[in-house]
Scaffold this motif. Sequence first.
Motif, PDB file in Angstrom:
ATOM      1  N   ALA A   1       0.841  -1.194   0.000  1.00  0.00           N
ATOM      2  CA  ALA A   1       0.000   0.000   0.000  1.00  0.00           C
ATOM      3  C   ALA A   1       0.880   1.249   0.000  1.00  0.00           C
ATOM      4  CB  ALA A   1      -0.902  -0.008   1.238  1.00  0.00           C
ATOM      5  N   PRO A   2       0.439   2.295  -0.686  1.00  0.00           N
ATOM      6  CA  PRO A   2       1.208   3.543  -0.683  1.00  0.00           C
ATOM      7  C   PRO A   2       1.289   4.135   0.723  1.00  0.00           C
ATOM      8  CG  PRO A   2      -0.597   3.635  -2.280  1.00  0.00           C
ATOM      9  CD  PRO A   2      -0.762   2.388  -1.498  1.00  0.00           C
ATOM     10  N   THR A   3       2.340   4.871   0.964  1.00  0.00           N
ATOM     11  CA  THR A   3       2.489   5.527   2.257  1.00  0.00           C
ATOM     12  C   THR A   3       2.494   7.038   2.076  1.00  0.00           C
ATOM     13  OG1 THR A   3       4.896   5.422   2.130  1.00  0.00           O
ATOM     14  CG2 THR A   3       3.804   3.630   3.292  1.00  0.00           C
ATOM     15  N   VAL A   4       1.977   7.709   3.091  1.00  0.00           N
ATOM     16  CA  VAL A   4       2.030   9.170   3.163  1.00  0.00           C
ATOM     17  C   VAL A   4       2.790   9.459   4.454  1.00  0.00           C
ATOM     18  CG1 VAL A   4       0.701  11.289   3.330  1.00  0.00           C
ATOM     19  CG2 VAL A   4      -0.184   9.383   1.962  1.00  0.00           C
ATOM     20  N   GLY A   5       4.049   9.818   4.302  1.00  0.00           N
ATOM     21  CA  GLY A   5       4.917   9.921   5.476  1.00  0.00           C
ATOM     22  C   GLY A   5       5.115   8.528   6.049  1.00  0.00           C
ATOM     23  N   LYS A   6       4.734   8.333   7.293  1.00  0.00           N
ATOM     24  CA  LYS A   6       4.799   7.007   7.901  1.00  0.00           C
ATOM     25  C   LYS A   6       3.432   6.333   7.949  1.00  0.00           C
ATOM     26  CE  LYS A   6       8.832   7.901  10.690  1.00  0.00           C
ATOM     27  NZ  LYS A   6       9.500   7.694  11.961  1.00  0.00           N
ATOM     28  N   PHE A   7       2.425   6.977   7.353  1.00  0.00           N
ATOM     29  CA  PHE A   7       1.059   6.463   7.361  1.00  0.00           C
ATOM     30  C   PHE A   7       0.828   5.583   6.142  1.00  0.00           C
ATOM     31  CE2 PHE A   7      -3.482   6.953   6.380  1.00  0.00           C
ATOM     32  CZ  PHE A   7      -4.007   6.441   7.556  1.00  0.00           C
ATOM     33  N   TRP A   8       0.417   4.351   6.390  1.00  0.00           N
ATOM     34  CA  TRP A   8       0.164   3.397   5.320  1.00  0.00           C
ATOM     35  C   TRP A   8      -1.286   3.464   4.899  1.00  0.00           C
ATOM     36  CZ3 TRP A   8       1.790  -2.426   5.927  1.00  0.00           C
ATOM     37  CH2 TRP A   8       2.665  -2.765   4.904  1.00  0.00           C
ATOM     38  N   THR A   9      -1.527   3.784   3.646  1.00  0.00           N
ATOM     39  CA  THR A   9      -2.904   3.817   3.152  1.00  0.00           C
ATOM     40  C   THR A   9      -3.289   2.420   2.672  1.00  0.00           C
ATOM     41  OG1 THR A   9      -2.250   4.390   0.896  1.00  0.00           O
ATOM     42  CG2 THR A   9      -2.678   6.214   2.412  1.00  0.00           C
ATOM     43  N   HIS A  10      -4.565   2.155   2.661  1.00  0.00           N
ATOM     44  CA  HIS A  10      -5.105   0.883   2.180  1.00  0.00           C
ATOM     45  C   HIS A  10      -6.297   1.187   1.292  1.00  0.00           C
ATOM     46  CE1 HIS A  10      -2.781  -1.936   4.659  1.00  0.00           C
ATOM     47  NE2 HIS A  10      -2.760  -0.952   5.548  1.00  0.00           N
ATOM     48  N   HIS A  11      -6.673   0.183   0.471  1.00  0.00           N
ATOM     49  CA  HIS A  11      -7.726   0.485  -0.491  1.00  0.00           C
ATOM     50  C   HIS A  11      -9.097   0.676   0.161  1.00  0.00           C
ATOM     51  CE1 HIS A  11      -7.492  -4.008  -0.786  1.00  0.00           C
ATOM     52  NE2 HIS A  11      -8.798  -3.929  -0.882  1.00  0.00           N
ATOM     53  N   TYR A  12      -9.302   0.221   1.386  1.00  0.00           N
ATOM     54  CA  TYR A  12     -10.586   0.513   2.041  1.00  0.00           C
ATOM     55  C   TYR A  12     -10.735   2.023   2.263  1.00  0.00           C
ATOM     56  CZ  TYR A  12      -8.746   1.443   6.750  1.00  0.00           C
ATOM     57  OH  TYR A  12      -8.112   1.993   7.826  1.00  0.00           O
ATOM     58  N   MET A  13      -9.624   2.726   2.454  1.00  0.00           N
ATOM     59  CA  MET A  13      -9.681   4.173   2.656  1.00  0.00           C
ATOM     60  C   MET A  13     -10.144   4.882   1.391  1.00  0.00           C
ATOM     61  SD  MET A  13      -6.139   4.653   4.701  1.00  0.00           S
ATOM     62  CE  MET A  13      -5.831   3.806   6.227  1.00  0.00           C
ATOM     63  N   TYR A  14      -9.638   4.422   0.252  1.00  0.00           N
ATOM     64  CA  TYR A  14     -10.100   4.974  -1.022  1.00  0.00           C
ATOM     65  C   TYR A  14     -11.574   4.639  -1.213  1.00  0.00           C
ATOM     66  CZ  TYR A  14      -5.078   5.215  -1.758  1.00  0.00           C
ATOM     67  OH  TYR A  14      -3.729   5.453  -1.610  1.00  0.00           O
ATOM     68  N   GLY A  15     -11.950   3.448  -0.754  1.00  0.00           N
ATOM     69  CA  GLY A  15     -13.345   3.032  -0.853  1.00  0.00           C
ATOM     70  C   GLY A  15     -14.277   3.946  -0.083  1.00  0.00           C
ATOM     71  N   VAL A  16     -13.899   4.294   1.134  1.00  0.00           N
ATOM     72  CA  VAL A  16     -14.725   5.199   1.944  1.00  0.00           C
ATOM     73  C   VAL A  16     -14.886   6.537   1.218  1.00  0.00           C
ATOM     74  CG1 VAL A  16     -14.820   6.520   4.095  1.00  0.00           C
ATOM     75  CG2 VAL A  16     -14.199   4.099   4.147  1.00  0.00           C
ATOM     76  N   GLY A  17     -13.783   7.045   0.678  1.00  0.00           N
ATOM     77  CA  GLY A  17     -13.852   8.307  -0.066  1.00  0.00           C
ATOM     78  C   GLY A  17     -14.751   8.207  -1.283  1.00  0.00           C
ATOM     79  N   LEU A  18     -14.664   7.101  -2.005  1.00  0.00           N
ATOM     80  CA  LEU A  18     -15.506   6.920  -3.191  1.00  0.00           C
ATOM     81  C   LEU A  18     -16.975   6.743  -2.827  1.00  0.00           C
ATOM     82  CD1 LEU A  18     -13.234   4.694  -5.461  1.00  0.00           C
ATOM     83  CD2 LEU A  18     -13.862   7.095  -5.807  1.00  0.00           C
ATOM     84  N   VAL A  19     -17.252   6.060  -1.716  1.00  0.00           N
ATOM     85  CA  VAL A  19     -18.644   5.936  -1.257  1.00  0.00           C
ATOM     86  C   VAL A  19     -19.215   7.328  -0.994  1.00  0.00           C
ATOM     87  CG1 VAL A  19     -20.096   5.228   0.694  1.00  0.00           C
ATOM     88  CG2 VAL A  19     -18.515   3.595  -0.337  1.00  0.00           C
ATOM     89  N   LEU A  20     -18.471   8.141  -0.261  1.00  0.00           N
ATOM     90  CA  LEU A  20     -18.945   9.493   0.043  1.00  0.00           C
ATOM     91  C   LEU A  20     -19.118  10.326  -1.224  1.00  0.00           C
ATOM     92  CD1 LEU A  20     -16.827  10.204   3.244  1.00  0.00           C
ATOM     93  CD2 LEU A  20     -19.258   9.584   3.112  1.00  0.00           C
ATOM     94  N   LEU A  21     -18.149  10.233  -2.132  1.00  0.00           N
ATOM     95  CA  LEU A  21     -18.250  10.967  -3.394  1.00  0.00           C
ATOM     96  C   LEU A  21     -19.447  10.479  -4.205  1.00  0.00           C
ATOM     97  CD1 LEU A  21     -17.075  13.020  -5.402  1.00  0.00           C
ATOM     98  CD2 LEU A  21     -15.665  11.148  -6.323  1.00  0.00           C
ATOM     99  N   GLY A  22     -19.623   9.163  -4.280  1.00  0.00           N
ATOM    100  CA  GLY A  22     -20.759   8.607  -5.015  1.00  0.00           C
ATOM    101  C   GLY A  22     -22.089   9.083  -4.468  1.00  0.00           C
ATOM    102  N   LEU A  23     -22.196   9.143  -3.140  1.00  0.00           N
ATOM    103  CA  LEU A  23     -23.419   9.656  -2.530  1.00  0.00           C
ATOM    104  C   LEU A  23     -23.616  11.130  -2.844  1.00  0.00           C
ATOM    105  CD1 LEU A  23     -23.194   7.907   0.950  1.00  0.00           C
ATOM    106  CD2 LEU A  23     -24.862   7.427  -0.861  1.00  0.00           C
ATOM    107  N   LEU A  24     -22.524  11.875  -2.797  1.00  0.00           N
ATOM    108  CA  LEU A  24     -22.586  13.319  -3.043  1.00  0.00           C
ATOM    109  C   LEU A  24     -23.014  13.642  -4.472  1.00  0.00           C
ATOM    110  CD1 LEU A  24     -21.986  16.127  -1.794  1.00  0.00           C
ATOM    111  CD2 LEU A  24     -19.688  15.922  -2.723  1.00  0.00           C
ATOM    112  N   ILE A  25     -22.460  12.920  -5.441  1.00  0.00           N
ATOM    113  CA  ILE A  25     -22.774  13.219  -6.847  1.00  0.00           C
ATOM    114  C   ILE A  25     -23.880  12.331  -7.419  1.00  0.00           C
ATOM    115  CG2 ILE A  25     -20.460  14.132  -7.255  1.00  0.00           C
ATOM    116  CD1 ILE A  25     -19.780  11.540  -8.751  1.00  0.00           C
TER     117      ILE A  25
END
Length: 109
Positions: A27-51
């Motif tokens: 998973a990509p990292t931002v500084g020492k924070f490891w991102t995972h695809h569930y995080m992108y999923g949460v963002g896409l769920v919110l975006l999908g609801l918004l649009i």
Amino acid sequence: MADLFFLIFLGTIIFTRLFLYFKPIPAPTVGKFWTHHYMYGVGLVLLGLLIGSVVTYAVGLGLFVDELTYLLINGKNHEDNYSKKSLIGTLIFIGVVFFLREFLSAFVT
């Protein structure tokens, strides 16, 4: 609409599982924070609801659900993600979404 939502959701999980099985990239990292695809999923769920986009919403939910059992079992590595417990949990969550597909897809129609 509910069936389309579910097919996109399921297709996202299948694609993600197959891709990461054959090409297990970290998973990509931002500084020492490891991102995972569930995080992108949460963002896409919110975006999908918004649009109001069923595609964006379903892909986001698929990414989130794909990693949900892994998070619940406190998975640490690639093998944990493909363990029997993780796969069975993911299948259970897929079943839950299937039975709730009418309800879940109503948020974006």
